[in-house]
Design a protein around this motif. Structure first.
Motif, PDB file in Angstrom:
ATOM      1  N   PHE A   1       0.764  -0.978   0.100  1.00 21.79           N
ATOM      2  CA  PHE A   1       0.023   0.012  -0.092  1.00 21.79           C
ATOM      3  C   PHE A   1       0.752   1.269   0.028  1.00 21.79           C
TER       4      PHE A   1
ATOM      5  N   ILE B   1      -4.656  -1.816  -7.800  1.00 20.79           N
ATOM      6  CA  ILE B   1      -5.866  -1.149  -7.339  1.00 20.79           C
ATOM      7  C   ILE B   1      -5.605   0.245  -6.990  1.00 20.79           C
TER       8      ILE B   1
ATOM      9  N   LEU C   1      -6.273  -6.508   3.229  1.00 13.38           N
ATOM     10  CA  LEU C   1      -7.207  -7.362   2.623  1.00 13.38           C
ATOM     11  C   LEU C   1      -7.350  -7.042   1.332  1.00 13.38           C
TER      12      LEU C   1
ATOM     13  N   ALA D   1      -9.286  -3.182  -1.960  1.00  9.63           N
ATOM     14  CA  ALA D   1      -7.853  -3.548  -0.844  1.00  9.63           C
ATOM     15  C   ALA D   1      -8.457  -2.556  -0.078  1.00  9.63           C
ATOM     16  N   GLU D   2      -8.196  -3.242   1.385  1.00  7.54           N
ATOM     17  CA  GLU D   2      -8.238  -2.282   2.728  1.00  7.54           C
ATOM     18  C   GLU D   2      -7.152  -2.492   3.365  1.00  7.54           C
ATOM     19  N   HIS D   3      -6.288  -1.529   4.026  1.00  2.79           N
ATOM     20  CA  HIS D   3      -5.625  -1.290   4.920  1.00  2.79           C
ATOM     21  C   HIS D   3      -5.939  -0.859   6.404  1.00  2.79           C
TER      22      HIS D   3
ATOM     23  N   LEU E   1      -7.840   2.582   5.164  1.00  2.00           N
ATOM     24  CA  LEU E   1      -7.621   2.929   3.759  1.00  2.00           C
ATOM     25  C   LEU E   1      -8.488   2.017   2.992  1.00  2.00           C
TER      26      LEU E   1
END
Lengths: 133, 133
Positions: free
Chosen positions: A91, A121, B90, B105-107, B119
């Motif tokens: 990220f 992404i 994820l 996507a997740e942070h 995020l």
């Protein structure tokens, strides 16, 4: 171009037991330093990349895509990098003239030191010049 | 709604040494099962979420945002989940009537079992109804 958070990423690299993450970070450092040749050296000939709005197949097409983004890339803030055996997840905030607050994420699959698949992404609208938003 | 890859995510949960990942996966399973109340129980009152095009502040606004997405959410393909002490990452494909091939996507930053920062990254154009593309 280096961000204050880059040191953290370097530390992750040194202590990481994930060969996939080491490869992904070497690739990431190369392209974000503007070294397209060094970056592409980590990319498999038959790479499959799912990018926003398009699938990119093969090293040549991928090089063209990444080279195109480098034309507008002005800097970097790294956020996170984790990996396991074959996967690495990154990220970060790429900076452009339009934004430095729109994050991007990449999911790399790495085999034998080469990136064979990438899910890339980001929100295209956040990177569009203001008049297009 | 369950994907064939969900078993893999479950296994990660069981063996993960990352408390942040356990919280993030519990949250993820709750909302992707349609249980908004259970999901929001993992969210801190002062959550900060950077979503595409907007920053969302506070649990009430976040609940409204997530609840809105649940109106169009039809299924899930999980891709990857990794975490360390305070962070969980994820990658997954949320399904909607428009697409099931645009990844998100997740942070997450997790403290004391609550998600304090997120995020969230996806390409808005890929989720727009066809006539808007």
């Amino acid at each position: 171009m280096k961000s204050t958070q880059r040191e953290g990423i370097d530390m992750i690299d040194e202590i990481s037991p994930s060969p996939a993450l080491r490869t992904a970070l070497a690739y990431h450092r190369a392209w974000t330093s503007g070294d397209l040749d060094a970056a592409i050296a980590y990319v498999a000939a038959d790479i499959f990349c799912r990018a926003p709005g398009e699938d990119i197949k093969g090293k040549d097409a991928y090089r063209e895509y990444l080279g195109g983004f480098l034309q507008v890339f002005t800097g970097l803030t790294d956020v996170a990098a984790l990996g396991d055996g074959e996967r690495a997840l990154l990220f970060y905030y790429p900076h452009t003239a339009t934004t430095s607050t729109a994050p991007a994420a990449e999911h790399f699959t790495v085999r034998e030191g080469q990136i064979v698949e990438s899910l890339l992404i980001f929100d295209r609208l956040s990177y569009a010049p203001p008049q297009q938003q």
